[in-house]
Design a protein around this motif. Structure first.
Motif, mmCIF file in Angstrom:
data_model
loop_
_atom_site.group_PDB
_atom_site.id
_atom_site.type_symbol
_atom_site.label_atom_id
_atom_site.label_comp_id
_atom_site.label_asym_id
_atom_site.label_seq_id
_atom_site.Cartn_x
_atom_site.Cartn_y
_atom_site.Cartn_z
ATOM 1 N N PRO A 58 0.832 -1.206 0.000
ATOM 2 C CA PRO A 58 0.000 0.000 0.000
ATOM 3 C C PRO A 58 0.867 1.258 0.000
ATOM 4 O O PRO A 58 1.997 1.234 0.512
ATOM 5 C CB PRO A 58 -0.803 -0.098 1.300
ATOM 6 C CG PRO A 58 -0.701 -1.526 1.731
ATOM 7 C CD PRO A 58 0.587 -2.047 1.177
ATOM 8 N N PRO A 59 0.365 2.363 -0.544
ATOM 9 C CA PRO A 59 1.132 3.611 -0.535
ATOM 10 C C PRO A 59 1.583 3.973 0.884
ATOM 11 O O PRO A 59 0.804 3.884 1.833
ATOM 12 C CB PRO A 59 0.135 4.647 -1.068
ATOM 13 C CG PRO A 59 -0.837 3.838 -1.878
ATOM 14 C CD PRO A 59 -0.944 2.509 -1.182
ATOM 15 N N GLY A 60 2.854 4.303 1.017
ATOM 16 C CA GLY A 60 3.394 4.715 2.309
ATOM 17 C C GLY A 60 3.777 3.581 3.242
ATOM 18 O O GLY A 60 4.355 3.819 4.292
ATOM 19 N N PHE A 61 3.459 2.335 2.885
ATOM 20 C CA PHE A 61 3.760 1.193 3.757
ATOM 21 C C PHE A 61 5.167 0.681 3.490
ATOM 22 O O PHE A 61 5.587 0.536 2.341
ATOM 23 C CB PHE A 61 2.767 0.051 3.523
ATOM 24 C CG PHE A 61 3.125 -1.198 4.277
ATOM 25 C CD1 PHE A 61 2.752 -1.344 5.599
ATOM 26 C CD2 PHE A 61 3.846 -2.216 3.669
ATOM 27 C CE1 PHE A 61 3.086 -2.497 6.308
ATOM 28 C CE2 PHE A 61 4.195 -3.370 4.355
ATOM 29 C CZ PHE A 61 3.810 -3.504 5.679
ATOM 30 N N TRP A 62 5.899 0.384 4.566
ATOM 31 C CA TRP A 62 7.232 -0.209 4.474
ATOM 32 C C TRP A 62 7.294 -1.413 5.396
ATOM 33 O O TRP A 62 6.867 -1.336 6.554
ATOM 34 C CB TRP A 62 8.315 0.780 4.916
ATOM 35 C CG TRP A 62 8.464 1.938 4.002
ATOM 36 C CD1 TRP A 62 7.804 3.140 4.085
ATOM 37 C CD2 TRP A 62 9.313 2.031 2.852
ATOM 38 N NE1 TRP A 62 8.202 3.962 3.056
ATOM 39 C CE2 TRP A 62 9.128 3.305 2.282
ATOM 40 C CE3 TRP A 62 10.218 1.154 2.249
ATOM 41 C CZ2 TRP A 62 9.802 3.731 1.150
ATOM 42 C CZ3 TRP A 62 10.902 1.570 1.121
ATOM 43 C CH2 TRP A 62 10.689 2.846 0.581
ATOM 44 N N TYR A 63 7.840 -2.531 4.903
ATOM 45 C CA TYR A 63 8.168 -3.648 5.788
ATOM 46 C C TYR A 63 9.355 -3.197 6.628
ATOM 47 O O TYR A 63 10.315 -2.629 6.105
ATOM 48 C CB TYR A 63 8.556 -4.898 4.988
ATOM 49 C CG TYR A 63 7.405 -5.548 4.281
ATOM 50 C CD1 TYR A 63 6.535 -6.403 4.963
ATOM 51 C CD2 TYR A 63 7.177 -5.307 2.932
ATOM 52 C CE1 TYR A 63 5.472 -7.008 4.297
ATOM 53 C CE2 TYR A 63 6.115 -5.899 2.266
ATOM 54 C CZ TYR A 63 5.270 -6.752 2.954
ATOM 55 O OH TYR A 63 4.217 -7.337 2.303
ATOM 56 N N ASP A 64 9.283 -3.441 7.932
ATOM 57 C CA ASP A 64 10.345 -3.050 8.859
ATOM 58 C C ASP A 64 10.481 -4.176 9.877
ATOM 59 O O ASP A 64 10.063 -4.060 11.018
ATOM 60 C CB ASP A 64 9.992 -1.722 9.526
ATOM 61 C CG ASP A 64 11.143 -1.148 10.329
ATOM 62 O OD1 ASP A 64 12.247 -1.724 10.313
ATOM 63 O OD2 ASP A 64 10.930 -0.118 10.992
ATOM 64 N N GLN A 65 11.059 -5.276 9.441
ATOM 65 C CA GLN A 65 11.109 -6.514 10.207
ATOM 66 C C GLN A 65 12.320 -6.536 11.128
ATOM 67 O O GLN A 65 13.365 -5.992 10.789
ATOM 68 C CB GLN A 65 11.188 -7.712 9.233
ATOM 69 C CG GLN A 65 10.050 -7.716 8.260
ATOM 70 C CD GLN A 65 10.305 -8.574 7.025
ATOM 71 O OE1 GLN A 65 9.404 -8.784 6.273
ATOM 72 N NE2 GLN A 65 11.509 -9.051 6.778
ATOM 73 N N ASN A 66 12.174 -7.211 12.264
ATOM 74 C CA ASN A 66 13.309 -7.313 13.187
ATOM 75 C C ASN A 66 14.028 -8.657 13.026
ATOM 76 O O ASN A 66 14.704 -9.101 13.937
ATOM 77 C CB ASN A 66 12.877 -7.070 14.631
ATOM 78 C CG ASN A 66 11.915 -8.117 15.143
ATOM 79 O OD1 ASN A 66 11.426 -8.951 14.382
ATOM 80 N ND2 ASN A 66 11.619 -8.074 16.419
ATOM 81 N N TRP A 67 13.908 -9.280 11.880
ATOM 82 C CA TRP A 67 14.608 -10.531 11.580
ATOM 83 C C TRP A 67 15.161 -10.464 10.166
ATOM 84 O O TRP A 67 14.788 -9.615 9.373
ATOM 85 C CB TRP A 67 13.681 -11.739 11.727
ATOM 86 C CG TRP A 67 12.490 -11.698 10.821
ATOM 87 C CD1 TRP A 67 12.434 -12.106 9.510
ATOM 88 C CD2 TRP A 67 11.189 -11.208 11.113
ATOM 89 N NE1 TRP A 67 11.177 -11.892 8.980
ATOM 90 C CE2 TRP A 67 10.390 -11.353 9.955
ATOM 91 C CE3 TRP A 67 10.611 -10.659 12.261
ATOM 92 C CZ2 TRP A 67 9.050 -10.969 9.901
ATOM 93 C CZ3 TRP A 67 9.276 -10.282 12.197
ATOM 94 C CH2 TRP A 67 8.525 -10.438 11.029
ATOM 95 N N THR A 68 16.071 -11.383 9.855
ATOM 96 C CA THR A 68 16.668 -11.493 8.533
ATOM 97 C C THR A 68 15.704 -12.237 7.622
ATOM 98 O O THR A 68 15.033 -13.181 8.050
ATOM 99 C CB THR A 68 18.005 -12.264 8.623
ATOM 100 O OG1 THR A 68 18.882 -11.544 9.492
ATOM 101 C CG2 THR A 68 18.645 -12.426 7.261
ATOM 102 N N GLU A 69 15.645 -11.815 6.361
ATOM 103 C CA GLU A 69 14.823 -12.517 5.371
ATOM 104 C C GLU A 69 15.650 -12.730 4.114
ATOM 105 O O GLU A 69 16.255 -11.793 3.597
ATOM 106 C CB GLU A 69 13.573 -11.704 5.024
ATOM 107 C CG GLU A 69 12.690 -12.380 4.000
ATOM 108 C CD GLU A 69 11.445 -11.585 3.641
ATOM 109 O OE1 GLU A 69 10.627 -12.099 2.869
ATOM 110 O OE2 GLU A 69 11.295 -10.442 4.126
ATOM 111 N N TRP A 70 15.668 -13.965 3.657
ATOM 112 C CA TRP A 70 16.246 -14.288 2.349
ATOM 113 C C TRP A 70 15.074 -14.610 1.451
ATOM 114 O O TRP A 70 14.202 -15.410 1.798
ATOM 115 C CB TRP A 70 17.200 -15.476 2.440
ATOM 116 C CG TRP A 70 17.778 -15.867 1.115
ATOM 117 C CD1 TRP A 70 18.796 -15.257 0.457
ATOM 118 C CD2 TRP A 70 17.372 -16.952 0.270
ATOM 119 N NE1 TRP A 70 19.053 -15.891 -0.744
ATOM 120 C CE2 TRP A 70 18.178 -16.940 -0.875
ATOM 121 C CE3 TRP A 70 16.383 -17.928 0.378
ATOM 122 C CZ2 TRP A 70 18.052 -17.854 -1.905
ATOM 123 C CZ3 TRP A 70 16.242 -18.853 -0.658
ATOM 124 C CH2 TRP A 70 17.084 -18.808 -1.775
#
Length: 117
Positions: A42-54
Motif C-alpha cells: 500500500p502507498p506509504g507502507f514499508w516492511y520493517d522486520q526485526n529478523w533477517t529474510e532471504w
C-alpha cells in the motif's frame, strides 16, 4: 517418509490478496511460498522486520524498493537477496500473468521477537 510436494503446483488464481503458505516452521526459522498476482505494498507502507529474510523469485517478475536506495530493483526468476533486520523495503509491483512466485526464508536471531507472517 514425508510426502513430496511441488512449489509450482496448485498456484492460486488471480486474487485481491497475495497467497502466503507456510511450508516449514521451527523456532527461529519460517519458510513461505508467496504467490503474487499483481499486488503491491500500500502507498506509504514499508516492511520493517526485526529478523533477517532471504527471498528468491522463482517465477514472474517484481519490483522491490529499499528505503536506503534511490531506485527500485527489478527481480526476475532466479534473483534473490538477503534483507537485513530493520532494512525497510516495499513491493512496488508484481507481475500478474504468469503469477509471481516467491520463496521467503525468515530467520530470527536469538533474543529477537517472533516471526510474524
Amino acid at each position: 517418509m514425508t510426502d513430496t510436494t511441488n512449489l509450482f503446483e496448485d498456484l492460486p488464481l488471480a486474487s485481491m490478496e497475495e497467497d502466503v503458505f507456510v511450508l516449514f516452521e521451527r523456532p527461529g526459522v519460517m519458510i513461505e511460498r508467496i504467490v503474487s498476482t499483481g499486488q503491491a505494498s500500500p502507498p506509504g507502507f514499508w516492511y520493517d522486520q526485526n529478523w533477517t529474510e532471504w527471498v528468491v523469485l522463482l517465477a514472474g517478475a517484481a519490483r522491490l524498493r529499499f528505503e536506503d536506495e534511490t531506485e527500485d530493483r527489478l527481480f526476475t526468476a532466479g534473483d534473490h537477496i538477503l534483507i537485513a533486520p530493520r532494512r525497510r523495503h516495499r513491493v512496488e509491483w508484481t507481475q500478474s500473468e504468469p503469477p509471481t512466485l516467491w520463496l521467503a526464508v525468515h530467520i530470527r536471531e536469538e533474543g529477537v521477537g517472533p516471526i510474524i507472517s
